[in-house]
Write a protein that holds these residues in place. Structure first.
Motif, short mmCIF file in Angstrom:
data_model
loop_
_atom_site.label_atom_id
_atom_site.label_comp_id
_atom_site.label_asym_id
_atom_site.label_seq_id
_atom_site.Cartn_x
_atom_site.Cartn_y
_atom_site.Cartn_z
N GLU A 20 0.82 -1.10 -0.10
CA GLU A 20 -0.11 -0.07 0.30
C GLU A 20 0.93 1.19 -0.02
O GLU A 20 0.57 2.24 -0.69
N ARG B 279 1.09 4.04 -2.90
CA ARG B 279 0.70 5.45 -2.83
C ARG B 279 1.68 6.35 -3.05
O ARG B 279 1.55 7.26 -3.90
N GLU C 6 -6.33 -7.63 1.18
CA GLU C 6 -5.55 -6.27 1.34
C GLU C 6 -5.05 -5.70 0.02
O GLU C 6 -5.11 -4.48 0.41
N ASP C 7 -4.78 -6.42 -0.92
CA ASP C 7 -4.35 -5.87 -1.91
C ASP C 7 -5.32 -4.78 -2.52
O ASP C 7 -5.17 -3.77 -3.07
N ALA D 14 -5.87 -1.79 -0.63
CA ALA D 14 -4.63 -0.88 -0.80
C ALA D 14 -4.99 -0.09 -1.91
O ALA D 14 -4.83 1.25 -1.77
N TRP D 15 -5.62 -0.36 -2.88
CA TRP D 15 -6.18 0.39 -3.91
C TRP D 15 -7.32 1.20 -3.39
O TRP D 15 -7.34 2.50 -3.68
N ASN E 121 -6.72 4.60 -1.01
CA ASN E 121 -5.95 5.62 -1.97
C ASN E 121 -6.90 6.31 -2.93
O ASN E 121 -6.43 6.98 -3.78
#
Length: 254
Positions: A176, A180, A218-219, A222-223, A226
Motif C-alpha cells: 500500500e 501510494r 488487502e491488495d 490498498a487501492w 487511496n
C-alpha cells in the motif's frame, strides 16, 4: 547525505546478529542505525546491546505489529533517506548503501530500488528465488508490479509528505505504501539492477488458498484507501508475476 536504516525485530535471536553486522559492515556511507524491538523474550535484546555503541537508537517496547514498529523508527529517523532491513534480511555486499546513496546524489530522484534474493533459512548460500524488479514505467502497478520492499529506499520527505505505513493492514502495508508513493503520487524512481538484499525464507511454503484470499483482499483495500481503481487483471497478475522469480537470476553488480 545520511541514510537511516530501520530494523524491527521480536524474538529474532537466530538471525538478528547477521542483520546487524550486515549494516555495520557497510562502507563509504553515513548511516544512522535504528533498531526497534517489540519486547523480545529471548536473547535478541542481549545481542542488540552488544552493538549498542554503534547503533544510534534502540527502542524496545511492545508494539501493535511490524508496521507500527516501523512507524516508530521512521518517526525518530534523522537521515535524508530511509531504508528498512528486517531481522531475517541482510545486504548482499558491504557496498550496497554507498551505491544507493550515490544514486540519490546523482539522479535527483525521490526513491531508489533494486533486486532481492530469497535464500534458505538453514543455508543462506542456497538461492530459493530471485526477485528482479526491472525498470519502472508508469502504470506498471496496474499490471501487478511492485518492487521488493526491503530493497526500496525513499527520501524522508516522501514519508513526511505522503505518510508512513497504514497499520490497518496486516500483511500488505508495504504494498500500500509503495502504491501510494509511486503510482498515486508519482515519485521519481531510480532502479539499481543488482541484488541489494538477501532474505531468509523458511522451509515451509506459506502459500495456501486461505492466505492468498486474505492477501488479495488487502491488495484490493490498498487501492481503495487511496481512491484508486485496479483494472480487471491487476490483482490476479500480482501473485502470478512472482512465478518468474523461480527461473531468472540477477547478474549485474556494482
Amino acid at each position: 547525505m545520511k541514510i537511516s536504516i530501520i530494523t524491527v525485530c521480536r524474538n529474532s535471536q537466530d538471525t538478528i546478529e547477521h542483520s546487524i553486522r550486515s549494516v555495520l559492515s557497510q562502507v563509504d556511507a553515513e548511516i544512522e542505525f535504528i533498531v526497534v524491538d517489540g519486547g523480545s523474550t529471548d536473547a535478541t535484546l542481549d545481542i542488540i546491546r552488544k552493538y549498542a555503541d554503534r547503533i544510534q537508537r534502540i527502542i524496545s517496547e511492545k508494539d501493535n505489529g511490524m508496521y507500527d514498529a516501523l512507524n516508530k523508527g521512521i518517526a525518530v529517523a534523522t537521515g535524508e533517506v530511509i531504508g528498512i532491513l528486517h531481522s531475517d534480511d541482510y545486504y548482499s555486499s558491504p557496498a550496497i548503501l554507498s551505491g544507493v546513496l550515490k544514486a540519490f546524489a546523482t539522479s535527483g530522484i525521490d526513491a531508489v530500488y533494486g533486486d532481492l534474493q530469497y535464500v534458505s533459512k538453514s543455508d543462506p548460500d542456497k538461492i530459493v528465488r530471485n526477485w528482479i524488479a526491472g525498470p519502472y514505467t508508469e502504470g506498471l502497478f496496474l499490471k501487478g508490479w511492485m518492487p521488493p520492499h526491503p530493497a526500496f529506499f525513499a527520501k524522508a520527505d516522501c514519508y513526511r509528505k505522503f505518510g508512513s505505513f497504514n497499520t490497518q493492514f496486516r500483511t500488505a502495508a508495504d504494498y500500500e505504501l509503495m502504491l501510494r508513493f509511486i503510482h498515486k503520487h508519482k515519485i521519481r524512481l531510480a532502479y539499481i539492477p543488482q541484488v541489494l538484499v538477501k532474505m531468509r525464507v523458511g522451509g515451509k511454503s506459506n502459500v495456501s488458498i486461505g492466505n492468498r484470499i486474505r492477501a488479495n483482499r488487502e491488495d484490493r483495500l490498498a487501492w481503495k484507501v487511496n481512491g484508486l481503481s485496479p483494472n480487471m487483471f491487476t490483482l490476479s497478475m500480482k501473485p502470478l508475476s512472482k512465478l518468474k522469480q523461480f527461473f531468472f537470476s540477477s547478474k549485474v553488480h556494482f
